[in-house]
Design an enzyme around this catalytic site. Structure first.
Site, PDB file in Angstrom:
ATOM      1  N   LYS A  22      68.871   7.282  36.240  1.00  0.00           N
ATOM      2  CA  LYS A  22      68.976   8.275  35.163  1.00  0.00           C
ATOM      3  C   LYS A  22      68.229   9.555  35.531  1.00  0.00           C
ATOM      4  CE  LYS A  22      65.864   7.919  31.724  1.00  0.00           C
ATOM      5  NZ  LYS A  22      65.037   9.052  31.344  1.00  0.00           N
ATOM      6  N   ASN A  23      66.993   9.391  36.017  1.00  0.00           N
ATOM      7  CA  ASN A  23      66.153  10.580  36.223  1.00  0.00           C
ATOM      8  C   ASN A  23      66.589  11.409  37.429  1.00  0.00           C
ATOM      9  OD1 ASN A  23      64.792   9.862  33.977  1.00  0.00           O
ATOM     10  ND2 ASN A  23      62.972   9.060  35.022  1.00  0.00           N
ATOM     11  N   ARG A  92      64.734  14.706  26.818  1.00  0.00           N
ATOM     12  CA  ARG A  92      63.782  15.604  27.475  1.00  0.00           C
ATOM     13  C   ARG A  92      64.478  16.430  28.571  1.00  0.00           C
ATOM     14  NH1 ARG A  92      58.785  18.101  27.305  1.00  0.00           N
ATOM     15  NH2 ARG A  92      58.077  18.474  29.415  1.00  0.00           N
ATOM     16  N   CYS A 116      61.461  10.881  24.896  1.00  0.00           N
ATOM     17  CA  CYS A 116      60.509   9.838  24.501  1.00  0.00           C
ATOM     18  C   CYS A 116      59.206  10.462  24.016  1.00  0.00           C
ATOM     19  CB  CYS A 116      60.203   8.934  25.699  1.00  0.00           C
ATOM     20  SG  CYS A 116      61.576   7.878  26.153  1.00  0.00           S
ATOM     21  N   ARG A 121      54.216  16.995  25.177  1.00  0.00           N
ATOM     22  CA  ARG A 121      55.003  17.230  26.404  1.00  0.00           C
ATOM     23  C   ARG A 121      55.375  18.710  26.442  1.00  0.00           C
ATOM     24  NH1 ARG A 121      59.315  12.402  27.308  1.00  0.00           N
ATOM     25  NH2 ARG A 121      59.241  13.169  29.447  1.00  0.00           N
ATOM     26  N   PRO A 122      54.381  19.566  26.732  1.00  0.00           N
ATOM     27  CA  PRO A 122      54.657  21.007  26.735  1.00  0.00           C
ATOM     28  C   PRO A 122      55.565  21.396  27.898  1.00  0.00           C
ATOM     29  CG  PRO A 122      52.421  20.576  27.508  1.00  0.00           C
ATOM     30  CD  PRO A 122      53.001  19.244  27.124  1.00  0.00           C
ATOM     31  N   ASP A 124      55.005  24.591  29.345  1.00  0.00           N
ATOM     32  CA  ASP A 124      54.368  25.830  29.826  1.00  0.00           C
ATOM     33  C   ASP A 124      54.489  25.999  31.343  1.00  0.00           C
ATOM     34  OD1 ASP A 124      52.660  23.506  29.748  1.00  0.00           O
ATOM     35  OD2 ASP A 124      51.029  24.782  30.438  1.00  0.00           O
ATOM     36  N   ASP A 306      55.945   5.356  34.517  1.00  0.00           N
ATOM     37  CA  ASP A 306      57.097   4.670  33.908  1.00  0.00           C
ATOM     38  C   ASP A 306      57.036   3.152  34.108  1.00  0.00           C
ATOM     39  OD1 ASP A 306      58.029   7.138  33.200  1.00  0.00           O
ATOM     40  OD2 ASP A 306      59.576   7.253  34.737  1.00  0.00           O
ATOM     41  N   ILE A 328      48.923  10.126  33.128  1.00  0.00           N
ATOM     42  CA  ILE A 328      50.000  11.124  33.063  1.00  0.00           C
ATOM     43  C   ILE A 328      50.281  11.533  31.618  1.00  0.00           C
ATOM     44  CG2 ILE A 328      52.397  11.673  33.713  1.00  0.00           C
ATOM     45  CD1 ILE A 328      50.578  11.139  36.133  1.00  0.00           C
ATOM     46  N   ARG A 398      68.986   4.454  26.626  1.00  0.00           N
ATOM     47  CA  ARG A 398      68.895   5.759  27.296  1.00  0.00           C
ATOM     48  C   ARG A 398      68.708   5.603  28.802  1.00  0.00           C
ATOM     49  NH1 ARG A 398      64.500   9.243  24.670  1.00  0.00           N
ATOM     50  NH2 ARG A 398      65.336  10.550  26.282  1.00  0.00           N
TER      51      ARG A 398
HETATM   52  C1  EPZ Z   1      59.732  12.914  34.150  1.00  0.00           C
HETATM   53  O1  EPZ Z   1      59.399  13.494  32.902  1.00  0.00           O
HETATM   54  C2  EPZ Z   1      60.507  11.670  33.828  1.00  0.00           C
HETATM   55  N1  EPZ Z   1      61.689  12.015  33.068  1.00  0.00           N
HETATM   56  C3  EPZ Z   1      59.650  10.695  33.038  1.00  0.00           C
HETATM   57  O2  EPZ Z   1      60.383   9.509  32.849  1.00  0.00           O
HETATM   58  C4  EPZ Z   1      58.397  10.379  33.829  1.00  0.00           C
HETATM   59  O3  EPZ Z   1      57.542   9.581  33.049  1.00  0.00           O
HETATM   60  C5  EPZ Z   1      57.663  11.674  34.195  1.00  0.00           C
HETATM   61  O4  EPZ Z   1      58.572  12.581  34.894  1.00  0.00           O
HETATM   62  C6  EPZ Z   1      56.443  11.457  35.088  1.00  0.00           C
HETATM   63  O5  EPZ Z   1      56.839  10.787  36.243  1.00  0.00           O
HETATM   64  C7  EPZ Z   1      62.756  12.468  33.686  1.00  0.00           C
HETATM   65  O6  EPZ Z   1      62.804  12.616  34.893  1.00  0.00           O
HETATM   66  C8  EPZ Z   1      63.946  12.760  32.841  1.00  0.00           C
HETATM   67  P1  EPZ Z   1      56.342  15.832  33.888  1.00  0.00           P
HETATM   68  P2  EPZ Z   1      58.849  14.993  32.824  1.00  0.00           P
HETATM   69  O7  EPZ Z   1      56.815  17.217  33.590  1.00  0.00           O
HETATM   70  O8  EPZ Z   1      59.573  15.820  33.806  1.00  0.00           O
HETATM   71  C9  EPZ Z   1      52.485  17.550  31.577  1.00  0.00           C
HETATM   72  C10 EPZ Z   1      61.340   7.761  31.644  1.00  0.00           C
HETATM   73  O9  EPZ Z   1      60.840   6.805  31.020  1.00  0.00           O
HETATM   74  N2  EPZ Z   1      53.209  18.833  31.555  1.00  0.00           N
HETATM   75  O10 EPZ Z   1      56.046  15.443  35.277  1.00  0.00           O
HETATM   76  O11 EPZ Z   1      58.891  15.380  31.404  1.00  0.00           O
HETATM   77  C11 EPZ Z   1      53.126  16.561  30.611  1.00  0.00           C
HETATM   78  O12 EPZ Z   1      52.679  16.773  29.299  1.00  0.00           O
HETATM   79  C12 EPZ Z   1      60.755   9.129  31.514  1.00  0.00           C
HETATM   80  O13 EPZ Z   1      62.340   7.656  32.381  1.00  0.00           O
HETATM   81  C13 EPZ Z   1      52.597  19.951  31.051  1.00  0.00           C
HETATM   82  O14 EPZ Z   1      51.438  19.938  30.630  1.00  0.00           O
HETATM   83  O15 EPZ Z   1      57.361  14.766  33.272  1.00  0.00           O
HETATM   84  C14 EPZ Z   1      52.712  15.246  31.176  1.00  0.00           C
HETATM   85  O16 EPZ Z   1      51.419  14.928  30.731  1.00  0.00           O
HETATM   86  C15 EPZ Z   1      59.692   9.206  30.477  1.00  0.00           C
HETATM   87  N3  EPZ Z   1      53.308  21.127  31.020  1.00  0.00           N
HETATM   88  C16 EPZ Z   1      52.676  15.498  32.676  1.00  0.00           C
HETATM   89  O17 EPZ Z   1      52.615  16.933  32.837  1.00  0.00           O
HETATM   90  C17 EPZ Z   1      54.590  21.197  31.489  1.00  0.00           C
HETATM   91  O18 EPZ Z   1      55.167  22.303  31.448  1.00  0.00           O
HETATM   92  C18 EPZ Z   1      53.895  14.961  33.437  1.00  0.00           C
HETATM   93  O19 EPZ Z   1      55.077  15.573  32.951  1.00  0.00           O
HETATM   94  C19 EPZ Z   1      55.206  20.055  32.003  1.00  0.00           C
HETATM   95  C20 EPZ Z   1      54.495  18.860  32.024  1.00  0.00           C
END
Ligand code: EPZ
Length: 419
Positions: A22-23, A92, A116, A121-122, A124, A306, A328, A398
């Site tokens: 999926k991802n 997301r 989720c 989950r900002p 920024d 995950d 994370i 999902r």
């Molecule tokens: C991806 O989410 C995955 N989703 C998530 O899988 C996975 O848990 C995550 O990466 C971490 O490996 C998809 O690929 C669709 P991140 P993503 O941006 O991209 C912070 C699942 O179960 N952050 O790496 O949203 C954020 O808050 C899902 O399949 C900021 O602060 O993850 C988090 O604490 C759930 N500002 C951390 O970084 C931002 O602009 C990781 O988020 C972006 C992120």
């Protein structure tokens, strides 16, 4: 509404074919927006999030079709760069359409994405990086109106955290930008490499994916290609762990083993025997698992967030005490409530969860609160004695294609029934 009804205590034993990731599929579907002609994605999982991505593509003017596990997209008719709130809220990954639409049309209007609930989950990091590439962002009525008045331009971007989504967004924006983009502190997840592999197949110039620095040279045009989506490493670990927690044995078919090497040694430490072949993995479990030492979730190649709920479900019935540290997401222990309802001994304090293994769990009625929490509850239900009902399974749908069919084909007593 549907639920999963599980009669636990039966070892999961047999072959389980792995679906596409999926991802990986979601950002690649967004990438299809950038291409002339037809993009064909094989091994695409049939999941509600994939259908949501196809609805976004259709809304922007693409023609999309799915036949079995092959999705085709023709983006020649793209005429709209505004994604309605209802579509943004479905998942997301709707946010990665921002980089793709900016690359394709030079503008994009989105609101904050759904997905989720794992704590804040900002976005920024995504927005800061896109600003560096010449994107002007205005907040109006809860929406982000993004434009690149002088076109997207390559930039040197340093991500303050290796965000998966932000790395994908920058790559998608950069492939058609003017000049070179360098992403420092990029996410290194295998799904980033799959996106880069797909885009290279379409004619993009990308180097360094899988490493912390990614270089992208913008080009004038991309052309659709045929790409096979990588296997889902998280679903793979889920099925192996289902066997591990039930004292079973599973052959997982169609794997990319290297992507799972940050988790397989954990299952080995817990007492499982694992045989790795070229594209399958065989796991056989002891009658009772051993607790594993402290597991800290980290960006790839660290232990994946995950997988934390999934391994925790197995550790609830292991011998000894396991300690988890979630680094994370702020709120990723929501599965603990359901596991405790089934008799698990879990103490959560801030980032840390201490799991003292119990001899057995007993079936209960529990609610999935997010995708991986749902998978964790299914594993616990398979290991527990008695009947378990897992509700709110739209979360599970999902990310797991027909989870009940794959598990029941391997001997598990699990059915999807109306609620
Ligand atoms: C991806 O989410 C995955 N989703 C998530 O899988 C996975 O848990 C995550 O990466 C971490 O490996 C998809 O690929 C669709 P991140 P993503 O941006 O991209 C912070 C699942 O179960 N952050 O790496 O949203 C954020 O808050 C899902 O399949 C900021 O602060 O993850 C988090 O604490 C759930 N500002 C951390 O970084 C931002 O602009 C990781 O988020 C972006 C992120």
């Amino acid at each position: 509404m549907q639920k999963l009804a599980i009669s636990g205590g039966v070892p999961v034993e047999g072959d389980i074919p792995l679906n596409g990731a999926k991802n990986s599929a979601l950002p690649i579907l967004a990438g299809s927006l950038l291409c002339k002609g037809e993009t064909v994605l094989e091994n695409c999982p049939r999941l509600t999030d994939v259908y949501a991505a196809m609805r976004i593509l259709t809304h922007t003017g693409c023609c999309c079709a799915i036949k079995e596990h092959t999705v085709s997209v023709c983006a020649d008719g793209v005429c709209c760069s505004e994604i309605p709130e209802a579509l943004m809220q479905e998942m997301r990954s709707s946010i990665v359409f921002l980089g793709a639409l900016l690359g394709r049309t030079g503008s994009c209007s989105v609101c904050y994405p759904g997905g989720c609930e794992l704590g804040p989950r900002p976005i920024d990091i995504h927005l800061d990086a896109l600003r560096k590439m010449g994107v002007r962002i205005l907040r109006r009525d809860g929406r982000l109106e993004c434009t690149a008045p002088c076109g997207l331009k390559g930039a040197c971007v340093h991500l303050r955290f290796p965000s998966v989504g932000a790395t994908e967004n920058v790559i998608l924006a950069a492939v058609l930008a003017k000049g070179e983009t360098i992403i420092h502190n990029a996410a290194r997840e295998p799904e980033i490499c799959d996106l880069a592999h797909f885009l290279r197949g379409c004619g993009a110039f990308i180097r360094g994916d899988g490493e912390s620095t990614i270089r992208i040279k913008g080009t004038d045009e991309l052309n659709g290609c045929v790409h096979r989506i990588m296997p889902d490493r998280i679903a793979g670990i889920t099925y192996l762990t289902a066997a591990a927690a039930t004292g079973g044995a599973v052959r997982l078919c169609g794997t990319q083993n290297a992507c799972m090497e940050n988790v397989l040694p954990v299952l080995e430490q817990a007492g499982c025997r694992i045989e790795r072949a070229s594209d399958d993995i065989y796991l056989s479990a002891p009658s009772r698992l051993r607790a594993v030492p402290r597991l800290r979730t980290m960006p790839h190649p660290g232990f994946p967030t995950d997988v934390q709920p999934i391994i925790m479900a197995a550790m609830t019935v292991a011998e000894g005490v396991s300690v988890f540290e979630e680094n994370i997401f702020e709120c990723r222990y929501r599965h603990a409530d359901g596991l405790v309802q089934m008799g698990a001994d879990i103490c959560v304090s801030g980032r840390t969860a201490v799991v003292s293994g119990v001899k057995e769990l007993s079936g209960a009625h529990v609610n999935a609160t997010d995708l991986r929490s749902g998978a964790a509850l299914v594993i616990a239900g398979l290991a527990a004695h008695g009947e378990t009902e897992v509700r709110q399974i739209h979360h599970i749908d999902r990310g797991y294609e027909e989870i009940e069919k794959r598990l029941s084909a391997a001997g598990a007593r699990i059915r999807r029934v109306a609620q």
